[in-house]
Design an enzyme around this catalytic site. Structure first.
Site, PDB file in Angstrom:
ATOM      1  N   ASP A   1      15.965  14.821  34.940  1.00 38.82           N
ATOM      2  CA  ASP A   1      16.400  13.549  35.508  1.00 38.82           C
ATOM      3  C   ASP A   1      16.133  13.548  37.008  1.00 38.82           C
ATOM      4  O   ASP A   1      16.492  14.507  37.720  1.00 38.82           O
ATOM      5  CB  ASP A   1      17.889  13.312  35.243  1.00 38.82           C
ATOM      6  CG  ASP A   1      18.151  12.828  33.825  1.00 38.82           C
ATOM      7  OD1 ASP A   1      17.197  12.760  33.030  1.00 38.82           O
ATOM      8  OD2 ASP A   1      19.323  12.522  33.517  1.00 38.82           O
TER       9      ASP A   1
ATOM     10  N   HIS B   1      18.395  18.701  36.031  1.00 42.26           N
ATOM     11  CA  HIS B   1      18.285  17.768  37.147  1.00 42.26           C
ATOM     12  C   HIS B   1      17.361  18.363  38.205  1.00 42.26           C
ATOM     13  O   HIS B   1      17.533  19.511  38.621  1.00 42.26           O
ATOM     14  CB  HIS B   1      19.662  17.465  37.733  1.00 42.26           C
ATOM     15  CG  HIS B   1      20.494  16.577  36.859  1.00 42.26           C
ATOM     16  ND1 HIS B   1      21.225  17.072  35.798  1.00 42.26           N
ATOM     17  CD2 HIS B   1      20.679  15.224  36.856  1.00 42.26           C
ATOM     18  CE1 HIS B   1      21.851  16.062  35.188  1.00 42.26           C
ATOM     19  NE2 HIS B   1      21.534  14.940  35.806  1.00 42.26           N
TER      20      HIS B   1
END
Length: 208
Positions: A17, A167
Site C-alpha cells: 500500500d 506498507h
C-alpha cells in the site's frame, strides 16, 4: 473479493500500500527486481502527485498498479457518486501520467473498509476488490520493529495462497524484504504476481 490466492499450492503474493512516499519504495522495487519478483502497488491520488517518477518505474519494470482511491476515504461509507469518483479518478490520474498504462484491475479499499454494496460497486466499475490474508503493524513510521522481529512476524504469516499486505512507508520492510524472499523460497514457495490468482481461478472453472 480476493483475500488469499491458490490454497492447494505453495504460493504467495506481495502487495504494497502506497498512501504517500516516504523514501523506501524505490529500495523495495530494487529488491523485487533483483529477486525476480512482481509486486502489486496500491497507490492513492496523493502518491501519483508526489512520486510520479516512481509510479512510472512500477509500470516500466513490470509491476502491477492497484487502485487505493484518490483520497483514501472509507469507501464503505461513501455514496455512489463518491465511490465512482474515487475509483475512476485514480484511473484518470494514472492515464494522464502514462497514457499507455494498462487498465487498473485491482482495488484495495482504504483500511479494508468494505461492505456487500461496496463489493458490488467495485465489480460494476470493473475492478476486483483485493484484501489480504496477512499483515502486521508496519505503517507507524516512528515505531518500526527491529529487523529480526519484523522478519519473524512475516515468516509466521506465510501460508498457502498468502496475500501479504506490506506498507511501502516502512523502513523495516525495505530492509528485510530480500531476506524474506529468500526464506519463502527456501520453504518451497513461489512468489507470484497477483494476476496469477485470476489465471488459477479461470483454469479451475474450465477444468470443472
Amino acid at each position: 473479493a480476493i483475500y488469499r490466492g491458490d490454497e492447494p499450492r505453495n504460493v504467495c503474493y506481495f502487495t504494497f500500500d502506497c498512501g504517500y512516499e516516504n523514501g523506501y519504495t524505490e529500495k523495495i522495487i530494487d529488491t523485487l527486481n533483483a529477486k525476480g519478483v512482481s509486486g502489486t502497488f496500491f497507490i492513492t491520488g496523493d502518491y501519483v502527485k508526489q512520486a510520479p517518477q516512481i509510479v512510472e518505474r512500477m509500470i516500466d519494470e513490470g509491476h502491477i498498479l492497484g487502485n487505493h482511491t484518490v483520497n483514501h476515504i472509507n469507501m464503505a461509507k461513501a455514496n455512489a457518486q463518491e465511490f465512482i469518483d474515487e475509483i475512476t479518478g485514480l484511473e484518470k490520474m494514472v492515464k494522464n501520467l502514462r497514457p499507455d498504462a494498462q487498465p487498473i484491475r485491482y482495488y484495495r479499499p482504504p483500511e479494508g473498509a468494505t461492505s456487500e454494496w461496496a463489493l458490488k460497486m467495485a465489480d460494476k466499475l470493473g475492478v476486483r476488490t483485493t484484501l489480504w490474508s496477512y499483515t502486521y503493524k508496519d505503517y507507524v513510521t516512528d515505531a518500526q520493529l527491529d529487523h529480526y522481529t519484523a522478519l519473524e512476524n512475516l515468516k509466521g504469516g506465510l501460508h498457502r495462497g498468502c496475500v501479504y499486505l506490506l506498507h511501502a512507508v516502512s523502513s523495516t520492510n525495505a530492509a528485510v524484504l530480500g531476506d524474506l524472499i529468500d526464506w519463502i523460497r527456501a520453504q518451497g514457495y513461489e512468489i507470484l504476481p497477483l494476476c496469477d490468482i485470476d489465471i488459477s481461478e479461470a483454469k479451475a472453472q474450465n477444468n470443472g
